[in-house]
Write an enzyme that holds these catalytic residues in place. Structure first.
Site, short mmCIF file in Angstrom:
data_model
loop_
_atom_site.label_atom_id
_atom_site.label_comp_id
_atom_site.label_asym_id
_atom_site.label_seq_id
_atom_site.Cartn_x
_atom_site.Cartn_y
_atom_site.Cartn_z
N GLU A 48 -3.81 7.95 7.27
CA GLU A 48 -4.81 7.09 6.64
C GLU A 48 -5.16 5.93 7.58
O GLU A 48 -6.34 5.58 7.73
CB GLU A 48 -4.29 6.56 5.31
CG GLU A 48 -5.32 5.75 4.53
CD GLU A 48 -4.85 5.33 3.15
OE1 GLU A 48 -5.58 4.59 2.48
OE2 GLU A 48 -3.73 5.73 2.75
N HIS A 83 0.82 -1.21 0.00
CA HIS A 83 0.00 0.00 0.00
C HIS A 83 0.86 1.26 0.00
O HIS A 83 0.58 2.22 -0.73
CB HIS A 83 -0.92 -0.03 1.23
CG HIS A 83 -1.69 1.22 1.43
ND1 HIS A 83 -1.49 2.06 2.50
CD2 HIS A 83 -2.67 1.80 0.69
CE1 HIS A 83 -2.31 3.09 2.42
NE2 HIS A 83 -3.04 2.96 1.33
N GLU A 89 2.25 1.79 -3.39
CA GLU A 89 1.22 2.36 -4.29
C GLU A 89 1.20 3.89 -4.17
O GLU A 89 1.12 4.60 -5.18
CB GLU A 89 -0.13 1.77 -3.93
CG GLU A 89 -1.31 2.40 -4.66
CD GLU A 89 -2.47 2.70 -3.73
OE1 GLU A 89 -2.90 3.87 -3.69
OE2 GLU A 89 -2.95 1.78 -3.06
N HIS A 90 1.29 4.41 -2.95
CA HIS A 90 1.35 5.86 -2.75
C HIS A 90 2.57 6.45 -3.47
O HIS A 90 2.48 7.50 -4.12
CB HIS A 90 1.45 6.19 -1.26
CG HIS A 90 0.14 6.18 -0.54
ND1 HIS A 90 -0.31 7.24 0.21
CD2 HIS A 90 -0.83 5.24 -0.46
CE1 HIS A 90 -1.48 6.96 0.75
NE2 HIS A 90 -1.82 5.73 0.36
#
Length: 426
Positions: free
Chosen positions: A132, A51, A54-55
């Site tokens: 997040e 994740h 991905e950022h």
């Protein structure tokens, strides 16, 4: 059933898969790149890396070295764009007017193929990812599903949070991103999907030019999830709140099981809409919840059926008991003909409405290609769903709705499991 676009599948010499879905009448075109990389491919120390990576793919490439250059160019094209990380794959996509397709392809492909992982950007993005995670932890409607996953699978990749842990996010270094990407972002583990109004030959040529040099290597296999359960299980997370959030479910089977269509129809009968059994029983009759829904979540090597609801605190045990009673009915009784047809039509109707845009169509075919490597058209899926019988639903219900496979996760002002453990049985 409306006519759906024919797909064109091509495999490059390096093993990369290309799926083209031409839609001559579409006003937009979408590009989606999927890769077999997600939280279930991680180690415990690197949980959250998929994740976080991905950022970082949006934070600069060799051609576009800053995030501002990437976002400004996409915005100037009037594009919609984003990315997502799951347990079994990660995706990067953009959608724009048909005339802009070649430009958004160039940007998305550049992000996928040439990220730079600037250490300064990694340091800044740590805070973003941690916030997040904080958001998820403060959102019980989301967090209760993570509690349910941990209850089912425990301390193994299938039970870990996709976002990872704050401690991991604070300690991941650039070398971790580079090593993980080199291992997983390989040609045979990548699928490129294009949907919309375009010239298939021209688009395929572009994909071949951009991805043809990507190395053909096999990525490490995903560890198989271990499932062990001999009695009902309960997990309660205390949180001062005005509502108890519930996920009640059972273990099922993988996406390759022939019973998957019967399970999907069963889920729709149970809690697929405002006329479903659970909605009527829990919200309309009891007036004890605002939302209540059922779903089937099937993965490469496992799966589960679950019901989620947000209940009045004092009536949470009553809601759990009502859900169990409705599921038990599916074990004992055949679904009446009219109700069964309604559920099938509702399920298929939702699918078809969800395929109205190019990005949704790309996602429909892309998720199949990256997991099963077999494409099922909407028309074929409709035939499978319409062929489900009431007896098949009851057979599935009897197979998965057993006391020993029951799992209940809750978030709310509860300090003990006792009130729920007593009623967790059919």
């Amino acid at each position: 059933m409306p006519k759906t676009p024919a797909t064109i599948k091509h495999v490059l010499p390096n093993g990369l898969r290309v799926v083209l879905v031409p839609q001559p009448g579409s006003v937009s075109s979408a590009v989606l790149v999927l890769v077999e990389a997600g939280s279930e491919y991680e180690k415990k120390r690197t949980n959250g890396l998929s994740h976080f990576l991905e950022h970082m793919m949006f934070k600069g490439t060799t051609k576009r070295p800053t995030s501002q250059l990437i976002s400004s160019e996409l915005d100037s094209l009037g594009a919609e764009y984003n990315a997502f990380t799951g347990q079994e794959y990660t995706g990067y996509w953009a959608k724009a007017q048909n005339a802009k397709l070649s430009q958004i392809m160039d940007i998305v492909f550049d992000m996928y193929l040439h990220p730079i992982f600037d250490p300064k950007e990694i340091e800044k993005e740590r805070g973003v990812v941690i916030e997040e995670i904080n958001l998820y932890e403060d959102t019980p409607t989301r967090q209760v599903h993570q509690e349910f996953s941990e209850l089912l699978y425990g301390d193994q990749p299938a039970g870990w949070d996709i976002a990872g842990t704050k401690q991991n996010i604070r300690t991941l270094q650039r070398k971790d991103f580079v090593t993980y990407r080199d291992a997983r972002y390989v040609a045979p583990g990548t699928a490129v999907i294009i949907a919309g109004a375009f010239d298939p030959k021209r688009v395929l040529k572009t994909v071949q030019k951009q991805f043809g040099s990507l190395e053909r290597r096999r990525a490490p296999k995903k560890p198989r999830a271990i499932e062990r359960q001999s009695r009902p299980a309960v997990r309660v997370k205390f949180k001062e709140s005005d509502q108890t959030h519930i996920v009640l479910g059972t273990r099922a089977f993988s996406m390759f099981d022939k019973r998957r269509y019967a399970l999907q129809v069963l889920a729709d009968v149970a809690g697929g809409g405002m006329s479903s059994r659970l909605f009527h029983r829990v919200r309309e009759d009891l007036g004890a919840a605002y939302y209540v829904r059922a779903s089937a979540d099937l993965s490469l090597d496992r799966g589960f059926f679950s019901v989620s609801a947000g209940s009045d605190n004092k009536r949470a045990p009553v809601v759990v008991k009502a859900i169990l009673e409705e599921l038990d009915r599916l074990r004992r009784e055949l679904v009446p003909v009219e109700e069964l047809q309604k559920a099938k039509d509702h399920l298929v109707g939702g699918l078809m409405l969800g395929l109205e845009t190019s990005d949704q169509l790309a996602g429909f075919y892309g998720s199949q290609e990256i997991t099963t490597k077999k494409l099922v058209s909407p028309a074929e899926l409709n035939r499978k769903v319409q062929g489900v019988t009431a007896e098949e639903i009851r057979i599935v219900a009897r197979a998965i709705f057993t006391d020993r496979s029951l799992n209940l996760a809750l978030i709310g002002p509860w300090k003990k499991e006792t009130p729920f453990r007593k009623i967790l049985k059919f």
